[in-house]
Design an enzyme around this catalytic site. Structure first.
Site, mmCIF file in Angstrom:
data_model
loop_
_atom_site.group_PDB
_atom_site.id
_atom_site.type_symbol
_atom_site.label_atom_id
_atom_site.label_comp_id
_atom_site.label_asym_id
_atom_site.label_seq_id
_atom_site.Cartn_x
_atom_site.Cartn_y
_atom_site.Cartn_z
ATOM 1 C CD GLU A 1 -2.939 -1.118 0.101
ATOM 2 O OE1 GLU A 1 -3.062 -0.069 -0.574
ATOM 3 O OE2 GLU A 1 -3.593 -2.155 -0.126
ATOM 4 C CB CYS B 1 -6.861 -2.773 6.175
ATOM 5 S SG CYS B 1 -7.021 -4.551 6.395
ATOM 6 C CG HIS C 1 -4.572 -5.059 1.883
ATOM 7 N ND1 HIS C 1 -4.823 -3.706 1.689
ATOM 8 C CD2 HIS C 1 -5.386 -5.436 2.909
ATOM 9 C CE1 HIS C 1 -5.738 -3.307 2.555
ATOM 10 N NE2 HIS C 1 -6.098 -4.341 3.303
#
Length: 214
Positions: free
Chosen positions: A79, A142, A166
């Site tokens: 991310e 998250c 992730h």
């Protein structure tokens, strides 16, 4: 010697397992002279960040890497950015479902990962494991944790670095879910271990293509 705190969520959304928790349990305690400490966190609004905050205060890691399940993704997704919004599509594990709420009223609209995301993605794919840069961590717990840890670093833990990865479902989670992608626990473990090795060894990220058109 450097230290990293690696977090993984408990199962949520009706799942019996969470690959994030399963993979961190298998991580080594050291890579070279560098330490790895794992932390199970609840898939719960606010409590997840509070638990990490306490661990940062006591363990004093140089890096914090959070791992989360993203069912439906085909690869390991590193991310890039966390946004200051909670907009939960489903309830968390304690029934909370904030909608269009800021995570921190005095926080920036977004924080970028301070980990070498492109070096991580490059090294994982060199080892034959699918990985990509992701530009959205969602708006569930998250992203809540990704943003929350970055906020804590900006406000009270200056100099530390953090980010979020992730991972897909495990094969046993997609039984009865036609056309849903998964990845073996072995490959996820290899990918996350490589990510940690890069975090320990790469101070400044590499420049390479990794963006998307939309």
């Amino acid at each position: 010697m450097k230290k990293i705190l690696v977090t993984g969520f408990d199962p949520f959304g009706g799942e019996k397992i969470n690959p994030a928790l399963e993979v961190i349990k298998l991580l080594p305690k050291k890579i070279g002279e560098n330490e790895i400490k794992i932390l199970e966190i609840p898939t719960v609004y606010k409590k997840s960040i509070e638990k990490i905050d306490k661990e940062i205060e006591s363990y004093d890691p140089d890096y914090i890497l959070s791992i989360g399940q993203a069912g439906g993704r085909t690869d390991i997704s590193i991310e890039r950015i966390a946004i200051n919004i909670d907009d939960f599509r489903i309830k968390d594990n304690e029934g909370n479902q904030p909608i269009d709420e800021k995570i921190y009223l005095d926080g920036d609209n977004a924080y970028f990962s301070t980990l070498p995301i492109k070096a991580i993605q490059s090294e994982i794919t060199k080892n034959g494991i699918p990985a990509s840069i992701s530009n959205t961590a969602g708006t569930f717990v998250c992203n809540h944790v990704f943003y929350g840890v970055r906020y804590l670093i900006e406000k009270k833990y200056k100099g530390k670095k953090s980010g979020f990865i992730h991972i897909p479902y495990l094969p046993e989670q997609i039984i009865g879910k036609a056309d849903t992608p998964s990845m073996s626990l072995d490959n996820i473990l290899k990918g996350i271990t490589i990510a940690i090795e890069i975090i320990f060894s790469v101070e400044n990220d590499i420049k390479k293509l990794g963006g998307s058109i939309c």
